[in-house]
Write a protein that holds these residues in place. Structure first.
Motif, PDB file in Angstrom:
ATOM      1  N   ARG A 207       0.816  -1.221   0.000  1.00 13.32           N
ATOM      2  CA  ARG A 207       0.000   0.000   0.000  1.00 13.32           C
ATOM      3  C   ARG A 207       0.846   1.266   0.000  1.00 13.32           C
ATOM      4  N   GLY A 208       2.094   1.141   0.429  1.00  7.63           N
ATOM      5  CA  GLY A 208       2.894   2.332   0.665  1.00  7.63           C
ATOM      6  C   GLY A 208       2.604   2.874   2.050  1.00  7.63           C
ATOM      7  N   GLY A 209       3.510   3.652   2.606  1.00 11.47           N
ATOM      8  CA  GLY A 209       3.318   4.204   3.938  1.00 11.47           C
ATOM      9  C   GLY A 209       4.639   4.559   4.572  1.00 11.47           C
ATOM     10  N   ALA A 210       4.677   4.533   5.902  1.00 13.95           N
ATOM     11  CA  ALA A 210       5.854   4.980   6.642  1.00 13.95           C
ATOM     12  C   ALA A 210       6.395   3.861   7.511  1.00 13.95           C
ATOM     13  N   HIS A 211       7.727   3.831   7.608  1.00 16.98           N
ATOM     14  CA  HIS A 211       8.454   2.847   8.416  1.00 16.98           C
ATOM     15  C   HIS A 211       9.389   3.632   9.325  1.00 16.98           C
ATOM     16  N   VAL A 212       9.250   3.432  10.647  1.00 23.09           N
ATOM     17  CA  VAL A 212      10.074   4.172  11.605  1.00 23.09           C
ATOM     18  C   VAL A 212      10.555   3.212  12.688  1.00 23.09           C
ATOM     19  N   LEU A 213      11.850   3.272  12.981  1.00 27.65           N
ATOM     20  CA  LEU A 213      12.432   2.509  14.089  1.00 27.65           C
ATOM     21  C   LEU A 213      12.932   3.504  15.114  1.00 27.65           C
ATOM     22  N   VAL A 214      12.405   3.433  16.347  1.00 31.14           N
ATOM     23  CA  VAL A 214      12.764   4.397  17.390  1.00 31.14           C
ATOM     24  C   VAL A 214      13.376   3.671  18.580  1.00 31.14           C
ATOM     25  N   GLU A 215      14.162   4.423  19.333  1.00 31.82           N
ATOM     26  CA  GLU A 215      14.778   3.916  20.558  1.00 31.82           C
ATOM     27  C   GLU A 215      14.197   4.663  21.746  1.00 31.82           C
ATOM     28  N   VAL A 216      13.780   3.928  22.765  1.00 24.30           N
ATOM     29  CA  VAL A 216      13.197   4.516  23.972  1.00 24.30           C
ATOM     30  C   VAL A 216      14.302   4.718  25.001  1.00 24.30           C
TER      31      VAL A 216
ATOM     32  N   ARG B 132      13.886  -0.879  21.637  1.00 26.10           N
ATOM     33  CA  ARG B 132      13.516  -0.341  20.338  1.00 26.10           C
ATOM     34  C   ARG B 132      12.091  -0.748  19.966  1.00 26.10           C
ATOM     35  N   ILE B 133      11.442   0.120  19.200  1.00 32.15           N
ATOM     36  CA  ILE B 133      10.080  -0.126  18.736  1.00 32.15           C
ATOM     37  C   ILE B 133      10.021   0.145  17.236  1.00 32.15           C
ATOM     38  N   LEU B 134       9.482  -0.821  16.494  1.00 30.21           N
ATOM     39  CA  LEU B 134       9.300  -0.678  15.053  1.00 30.21           C
ATOM     40  C   LEU B 134       7.850  -0.322  14.774  1.00 30.21           C
ATOM     41  N   VAL B 135       7.644   0.754  14.025  1.00 29.89           N
ATOM     42  CA  VAL B 135       6.294   1.220  13.682  1.00 29.89           C
ATOM     43  C   VAL B 135       6.181   1.276  12.169  1.00 29.89           C
ATOM     44  N   GLN B 136       5.225   0.531  11.623  1.00 27.99           N
ATOM     45  CA  GLN B 136       4.942   0.551  10.187  1.00 27.99           C
ATOM     46  C   GLN B 136       3.461   0.862  10.009  1.00 27.99           C
ATOM     47  N   VAL B 137       3.171   1.945   9.297  1.00 30.20           N
ATOM     48  CA  VAL B 137       1.791   2.396   9.131  1.00 30.20           C
ATOM     49  C   VAL B 137       1.483   2.509   7.645  1.00 30.20           C
ATOM     50  N   PRO B 138       0.714   1.577   7.083  1.00 32.17           N
ATOM     51  CA  PRO B 138       0.328   1.690   5.669  1.00 32.17           C
ATOM     52  C   PRO B 138      -0.610   2.865   5.440  1.00 32.17           C
ATOM     53  N   GLY B 139      -0.479   3.482   4.279  1.00 34.29           N
ATOM     54  CA  GLY B 139      -1.415   4.513   3.875  1.00 34.29           C
ATOM     55  C   GLY B 139      -1.112   5.908   4.375  1.00 34.29           C
ATOM     56  N   ILE B 140      -0.111   6.077   5.245  1.00 29.62           N
ATOM     57  CA  ILE B 140       0.222   7.411   5.743  1.00 29.62           C
ATOM     58  C   ILE B 140       1.172   8.079   4.761  1.00 29.62           C
ATOM     59  N   GLY B 141       1.146   9.415   4.707  1.00 34.04           N
ATOM     60  CA  GLY B 141       1.850  10.139   3.654  1.00 34.04           C
ATOM     61  C   GLY B 141       3.351  10.014   3.681  1.00 34.04           C
ATOM     62  N   SER B 142       3.969  10.133   4.868  1.00 35.47           N
ATOM     63  CA  SER B 142       5.423  10.126   4.943  1.00 35.47           C
ATOM     64  C   SER B 142       5.854   9.746   6.349  1.00 35.47           C
ATOM     65  N   ALA B 143       7.151   9.425   6.475  1.00 34.70           N
ATOM     66  CA  ALA B 143       7.702   9.108   7.784  1.00 34.70           C
ATOM     67  C   ALA B 143       7.688  10.337   8.691  1.00 34.70           C
TER      68      ALA B 143
ATOM     69  N   PRO C 258       6.253   7.536  28.369  1.00 38.53           N
ATOM     70  CA  PRO C 258       6.947   7.568  29.661  1.00 38.53           C
ATOM     71  C   PRO C 258       8.392   8.027  29.551  1.00 38.53           C
ATOM     72  N   ALA C 259       8.959   8.052  28.329  1.00 37.64           N
ATOM     73  CA  ALA C 259      10.358   8.447  28.155  1.00 37.64           C
ATOM     74  C   ALA C 259      10.531   9.045  26.770  1.00 37.64           C
ATOM     75  N   GLU C 260      11.621   9.786  26.613  1.00 40.68           N
ATOM     76  CA  GLU C 260      11.942  10.356  25.311  1.00 40.68           C
ATOM     77  C   GLU C 260      12.292   9.219  24.336  1.00 40.68           C
ATOM     78  N   ILE C 261      12.056   9.489  23.045  1.00 39.65           N
ATOM     79  CA  ILE C 261      12.439   8.525  22.021  1.00 39.65           C
ATOM     80  C   ILE C 261      13.295   9.231  20.978  1.00 39.65           C
ATOM     81  N   SER C 262      14.189   8.485  20.371  1.00 41.35           N
ATOM     82  CA  SER C 262      15.008   9.021  19.284  1.00 41.35           C
ATOM     83  C   SER C 262      14.848   8.113  18.073  1.00 41.35           C
ATOM     84  N   VAL C 263      14.938   8.698  16.900  1.00 47.37           N
ATOM     85  CA  VAL C 263      14.713   7.981  15.649  1.00 47.37           C
ATOM     86  C   VAL C 263      16.020   7.352  15.178  1.00 47.37           C
TER      87      VAL C 263
END
Length: 554
Positions: A75-84, A214-225, A370-375
């Protein structure tokens, strides 16, 4: 006549018809999706405009409208890996220990004298006592405050450890408490990110923990990361603090129990506020975008009973004094209390745009991270690339289906045609089940469907070969066909159950694309057993009752 009762035929036909009807919307994917989005928007309170009504009418209301959700790669979308940053929570945990430890040491004033908190590193709490001779009593009082850590792997451990360092008590979190705090922080972060993404109305986001922090977030259909990061990247920690003073000096010393925070919309203005908040965002139960008395975008909020009572008591006791509304360590507003604010509700004003007010309301309603996250990693999959993947998957499926269909007809003649009809119904039922359970289709999932095509035909090959063998010994073709289906059934079940076990293990142990493959493979196995055995048997039985052949060539 073949042994195939009427009731069984009716059940099989009903299942196939229901499956076809449920899977049908996927042939008109864009129309049904447009209609579903319009219905969802109206349910959320959007005004029924002519455009929205036209979009809702794209698909009849009386028809099923469940769709197979498309994954990020389709579908296309955004892929983000963040560190807590879980270490931030360790410092907050130590901060929360100080009031209790201070009260305990005050109760021993005649032995330890006065107790003052001293500055130190973020991973320790340092307390100086004025009478070092009472150090043993002070240490015992501090250690008595440590509660057990509730963890299966940390039985007997305590929350923190205390040691003497001259005239100071140094308090540090135990390793067991750090592990427990890290796990709670990650679980809370996962849930809050999931709530924030769900508030945007996107379909089937993939949000999962990777490794320790770490947390992986993948959201189909969203415009951009970047758009996704604006939703999940803010901590959105709201709190209300008493104001001590304001200053233009960015290096002013606020004092040990105070904070120096910048004003969000006024460059060079800073507020010194008390460290302890009157009310925090954790006591917030609702927030909605609204407009203030001047018609400017704002955010209305409402506290739970405990938060509302604390907020009301503070405003009643501090009329005429300013208090600061703090969001992510920035003062967004510092109004003066004009009167007692009862009811636990209020409004946050600022130089918001409509979009900023809506986004802030979503963040506050979902809760604070609960805590800051970095990409660590971000990328955007364009819809064109997703469409290319869909086209490639469809081409692979059509080629596989066509090749198998030709082979079955060439090898088994009319019986091969019956197997092909069952094979098409198998694919239709897979899509129907995926739509019902809300599963997500990915490229690995398409691979699972293509693999299912071959596995479904395997069952028919076993049946047809068994019928060939029975034709040599059985009395009459009807008897041979019945025995062929009956005696091949056990072998088919054994082969499919073992594969189903593997699919279940892949789903439980795997993640992301592996799970997508396991879902379609597992559903394909269940559907292939139904179509290859019962649907094919019904088609053969119906043909045999109609033609009554004296002999059968498989």
């Amino acid at each position: 006549m073949l042994q195939f009762p009427l009731w069984k035929r009716l059940i099989i036909i009903a299942i196939c018809v229901i499956g076809i009807v449920i899977a049908l919307p996927n042939l008109f994917y864009s129309r049904v999706e447009t209609s579903n989005d319009a219905v969802t928007a109206m349910e959320r309170g959007a005004a029924e405009t002519p455009e929205l009504a036209a979009q809702r009418a794209e698909w009849p209301r009386w028809m099923p409208r469940e769709l197979v959700n498309l994954g990020l790669d389709l579908r296309g979308g955004a892929h983000v890996l963040v560190e807590v940053h879980t270490s931030d929570v360790h410092a907050e945990r130590l901060e929360g220990l100080w009031p209790d430890l201070r009260d305990r040491l005050r109760g021993l004033r005649d032995q330890v004298g006065t107790a003052r908190r001293m500055t130190g590193t973020p991973d320790e709490l340092r307390i100086r006592i004025s009478n070092p001779a009472g150090m043993d009593a002070a240490l015992q009082a501090v250690r008595d405050a440590a509660q057990p850590v509730f963890s299966l792997t940390s039985a007997g451990s305590r929350e923190f450890e205390a040691r003497a360092d001259g005239d100071m008590i140094v308090v540090t979190l135990s390793d067991a408490e750090k592990a427990a705090v890290d796990d709670r922080t990650m679980q809370q972060s996962l849930e809050i990110i999931r709530r924030r993404v769900d508030e945007t109305g996107t379909r089937e986001p993939s949000i999962q923990r990777q490794g320790a922090d770490r947390i992986l977030v993948q959201v189909p259909g969203i415009g951009s990361a970047d758009e996704l990061l604006r939703i999940i990247g803010k901590t959105a920690r709201l709190s209300f603090h008493p104001v001590v003073s304001q200053t233009t000096d960015p290096k002013a010393d606020p004092g040990l129990d105070n904070l120096l925070l910048p004003m969000m919309d006024q460059q060079g203005l800073y507020y010194i506020v008390e460290r302890r908040a009157v009310v925090t965002g954790e006591q917030l139960v609702d927030s909605q975008p609204s407009y203030d008395q001047n018609g400017m975008p704002s955010v209305s909020f409402r506290f739970n009973p405990a938060g509302g009572r604390a907020f009301g008591d503070y405003t009643a006791a501090n009329i005429g004094k300013p208090f600061a509304i703090v969001l992510d360590n920035q003062v967004i507003s510092a109004p003066t209390i004009q009167s007692h604010i009862a009811g636990g509700s209020g409004i946050i004003t600022g130089n918001f745009t409509v979009e900023e007010a809506q986004r802030l309301a979503v963040l506050l309603r979902a809760g604070a991270l609960p805590a800051e996250i970095s990409v660590l990693e971000q990328r955007t999959v364009g819809p064109e690339l997703g469409q290319d993947s869909i086209n490639a998957g469809m081409l692979a499926g059509v080629i596989a289906l066509g090749a198998v269909a030709v082979y079955m007809i060439v090898t088994y003649g009319l019986f091969g045609l019956f197997a092909n009809v069952a094979l098409v119904l198998n694919i239709v039922l897979i899509f129907a089940l995926m739509a019902i359970i809300g599963a997500t289709l990915t490229m690995p999932g398409i691979a699972g469907i293509v693999l299912t095509i071959g596995m479904a035909v395997d069952a028919n090959v076993l049946i047809f070969e068994r019928i060939r063998e029975e034709m040599r010994t059985a009395r009459g073709p009807a008897r041979a066909i019945n025995l062929g289906f009956e005696r091949a059934f056990a072998t088919i079940m054994d082969a499919n159950i073992t594969t189903l076990i593997v699919a279940a293990i892949l789903y439980v142990m795997g993640s992301g694309p592996v799970r997508g493959f396991a879902v379609t493979l597992g559903l394909g196995i269940l559907c292939s057993i139904f179509t290859a055995v019962w649907v094919t048997h019904m088609l053969v039985a119906g043909w045999f009752d109609w033609r009554r052949p004296k002999t059968v060539t498989v």
